[in-house]
Scaffold this motif. Structure first.
Motif, PDB file in Angstrom:
ATOM      1  N   GLY A  25      44.311  33.487  46.988  1.00  0.00           N
ATOM      2  CA  GLY A  25      43.743  33.521  45.633  1.00  0.00           C
ATOM      3  C   GLY A  25      42.938  34.787  45.396  1.00  0.00           C
ATOM      4  O   GLY A  25      42.995  35.385  44.316  1.00  0.00           O
ATOM      5  N   GLY A  26      42.178  35.219  46.396  1.00  0.00           N
ATOM      6  CA  GLY A  26      41.417  36.460  46.267  1.00  0.00           C
ATOM      7  C   GLY A  26      42.319  37.663  46.083  1.00  0.00           C
ATOM      8  O   GLY A  26      42.030  38.559  45.285  1.00  0.00           O
ATOM      9  N   ALA A  27      43.429  37.689  46.821  1.00  0.00           N
ATOM     10  CA  ALA A  27      44.366  38.804  46.694  1.00  0.00           C
ATOM     11  C   ALA A  27      45.032  38.821  45.316  1.00  0.00           C
ATOM     12  O   ALA A  27      45.139  39.866  44.667  1.00  0.00           O
ATOM     13  CB  ALA A  27      45.423  38.732  47.787  1.00  0.00           C
ATOM     14  N   PHE A  29      44.024  37.281  42.360  1.00  0.00           N
ATOM     15  CA  PHE A  29      43.102  37.522  41.253  1.00  0.00           C
ATOM     16  C   PHE A  29      42.403  38.872  41.362  1.00  0.00           C
ATOM     17  O   PHE A  29      42.035  39.476  40.359  1.00  0.00           O
ATOM     18  CB  PHE A  29      42.096  36.373  41.131  1.00  0.00           C
ATOM     19  N   GLY A  30      42.233  39.370  42.578  1.00  0.00           N
ATOM     20  CA  GLY A  30      41.692  40.724  42.738  1.00  0.00           C
ATOM     21  C   GLY A  30      42.646  41.770  42.188  1.00  0.00           C
ATOM     22  O   GLY A  30      42.232  42.730  41.536  1.00  0.00           O
ATOM     23  N   THR A  31      43.934  41.581  42.433  1.00  0.00           N
ATOM     24  CA  THR A  31      44.939  42.501  41.898  1.00  0.00           C
ATOM     25  C   THR A  31      44.986  42.432  40.377  1.00  0.00           C
ATOM     26  O   THR A  31      45.046  43.467  39.697  1.00  0.00           O
ATOM     27  CB  THR A  31      46.325  42.165  42.484  1.00  0.00           C
ATOM     28  N   LEU A  32      44.939  41.226  39.820  1.00  0.00           N
ATOM     29  CA  LEU A  32      44.936  41.082  38.364  1.00  0.00           C
ATOM     30  C   LEU A  32      43.701  41.732  37.742  1.00  0.00           C
ATOM     31  O   LEU A  32      43.794  42.397  36.705  1.00  0.00           O
ATOM     32  CB  LEU A  32      45.002  39.608  37.969  1.00  0.00           C
ATOM     33  N   ALA A  33      42.553  41.563  38.366  1.00  0.00           N
ATOM     34  CA  ALA A  33      41.326  42.176  37.852  1.00  0.00           C
ATOM     35  C   ALA A  33      41.413  43.694  37.913  1.00  0.00           C
ATOM     36  O   ALA A  33      40.988  44.390  36.993  1.00  0.00           O
ATOM     37  CB  ALA A  33      40.122  41.688  38.647  1.00  0.00           C
ATOM     38  N   TYR A  34      41.984  44.229  38.983  1.00  0.00           N
ATOM     39  CA  TYR A  34      42.116  45.675  39.118  1.00  0.00           C
ATOM     40  C   TYR A  34      43.053  46.243  38.053  1.00  0.00           C
ATOM     41  O   TYR A  34      42.821  47.323  37.513  1.00  0.00           O
ATOM     42  CB  TYR A  34      42.656  46.006  40.515  1.00  0.00           C
ATOM     43  N   VAL A  35      44.090  45.495  37.706  1.00  0.00           N
ATOM     44  CA  VAL A  35      45.060  45.974  36.725  1.00  0.00           C
ATOM     45  C   VAL A  35      44.518  45.860  35.296  1.00  0.00           C
ATOM     46  O   VAL A  35      44.642  46.788  34.496  1.00  0.00           O
ATOM     47  CB  VAL A  35      46.393  45.197  36.863  1.00  0.00           C
ATOM     48  N   PHE A  36      43.883  44.741  34.961  1.00  0.00           N
ATOM     49  CA  PHE A  36      43.498  44.493  33.577  1.00  0.00           C
ATOM     50  C   PHE A  36      42.060  44.857  33.231  1.00  0.00           C
ATOM     51  O   PHE A  36      41.693  44.866  32.063  1.00  0.00           O
ATOM     52  CB  PHE A  36      43.749  43.024  33.209  1.00  0.00           C
ATOM     53  N   ALA A  37      41.218  45.157  34.206  1.00  0.00           N
ATOM     54  CA  ALA A  37      39.810  45.464  33.920  1.00  0.00           C
ATOM     55  C   ALA A  37      39.640  46.689  33.016  1.00  0.00           C
ATOM     56  O   ALA A  37      38.791  46.661  32.124  1.00  0.00           O
ATOM     57  CB  ALA A  37      39.032  45.639  35.213  1.00  0.00           C
ATOM     58  N   PRO A  38      40.388  47.780  33.179  1.00  0.00           N
ATOM     59  CA  PRO A  38      40.187  48.927  32.273  1.00  0.00           C
ATOM     60  C   PRO A  38      40.474  48.605  30.804  1.00  0.00           C
ATOM     61  O   PRO A  38      39.729  49.035  29.923  1.00  0.00           O
ATOM     62  CB  PRO A  38      41.165  49.980  32.802  1.00  0.00           C
ATOM     63  N   GLN A  39      41.526  47.816  30.541  1.00  0.00           N
ATOM     64  CA  GLN A  39      41.822  47.463  29.147  1.00  0.00           C
ATOM     65  C   GLN A  39      40.742  46.559  28.567  1.00  0.00           C
ATOM     66  O   GLN A  39      40.350  46.712  27.408  1.00  0.00           O
ATOM     67  CB  GLN A  39      43.183  46.763  29.032  1.00  0.00           C
ATOM     68  N   ILE A  40      40.246  45.628  29.358  1.00  0.00           N
ATOM     69  CA  ILE A  40      39.205  44.721  28.875  1.00  0.00           C
ATOM     70  C   ILE A  40      37.930  45.492  28.601  1.00  0.00           C
ATOM     71  O   ILE A  40      37.262  45.288  27.592  1.00  0.00           O
ATOM     72  CB  ILE A  40      38.981  43.585  29.896  1.00  0.00           C
ATOM     73  N   ARG A  41      37.581  46.431  29.496  1.00  0.00           N
ATOM     74  CA  ARG A  41      36.372  47.232  29.321  1.00  0.00           C
ATOM     75  C   ARG A  41      36.454  48.071  28.046  1.00  0.00           C
ATOM     76  O   ARG A  41      35.506  48.156  27.274  1.00  0.00           O
ATOM     77  CB  ARG A  41      36.160  48.143  30.527  1.00  0.00           C
ATOM     78  N   ARG A  42      37.612  48.703  27.818  1.00  0.00           N
ATOM     79  CA  ARG A  42      37.772  49.529  26.615  1.00  0.00           C
ATOM     80  C   ARG A  42      37.638  48.703  25.352  1.00  0.00           C
ATOM     81  O   ARG A  42      37.037  49.142  24.370  1.00  0.00           O
ATOM     82  CB  ARG A  42      39.118  50.237  26.635  1.00  0.00           C
ATOM     83  N   SER A  43      38.186  47.499  25.345  1.00  0.00           N
ATOM     84  CA  SER A  43      38.100  46.677  24.137  1.00  0.00           C
ATOM     85  C   SER A  43      36.684  46.144  23.919  1.00  0.00           C
ATOM     86  O   SER A  43      36.228  46.070  22.786  1.00  0.00           O
ATOM     87  CB  SER A  43      39.103  45.531  24.196  1.00  0.00           C
TER      88      SER A  43
END
Length: 112
Positions: A25-27, A29-43
């Protein structure tokens, strides 16, 4: 084709399953967070793709204001700015009289 579940009374097997699930689960969700965090931060922070904040429209460009009202608002802001410049210039020259602004605008003072 059928699925069969077997209950085992082994007391040591639950800890291994928990560790495996935790790591998997850590692997994921960690990968998903790494991929989608920049788009979420920008919005959330209203930034463009280079990390700069997008310009916000000033208050005097509200939708309901007409051109004449916008002009009057800008003239009032310019008048306040000229008064502030005159006050600073008189202080620098050493003049004893400091003119107080006729109308205090808290938004303008907060931005200065």
């Amino acid at each position: 084709m059928s699925v069969c579940a077997k209950y085992s009374d082994d007391s040591g097997s639950g800890g291994g399953d928990f560790i495996a699930g935790f790591l998997l689960g850590g692997a994921i969700f960690g990968t998903l967070a790494y991929v989608f965090a920049p788009q979420i931060r920008r919005s959330l922070l209203n930034e463009d793709e280079h990390g700069f904040r997008k310009a916000r429209r000033p208050i005097y460009y509200e939708e309901g204001l007409g051109l004449e009202e916008t002009r009057q608002t800008l003239n009032a802001k310019i008048k306040q700015l000229n008064n502030a410049i005159d006050n600073v210039a008189s202080r620098l020259r050493g003049g004893g009289k400091v003119a107080e602004p006729a109308e205090a605008d808290s938004e303008f003072e907060a931005s200065v």
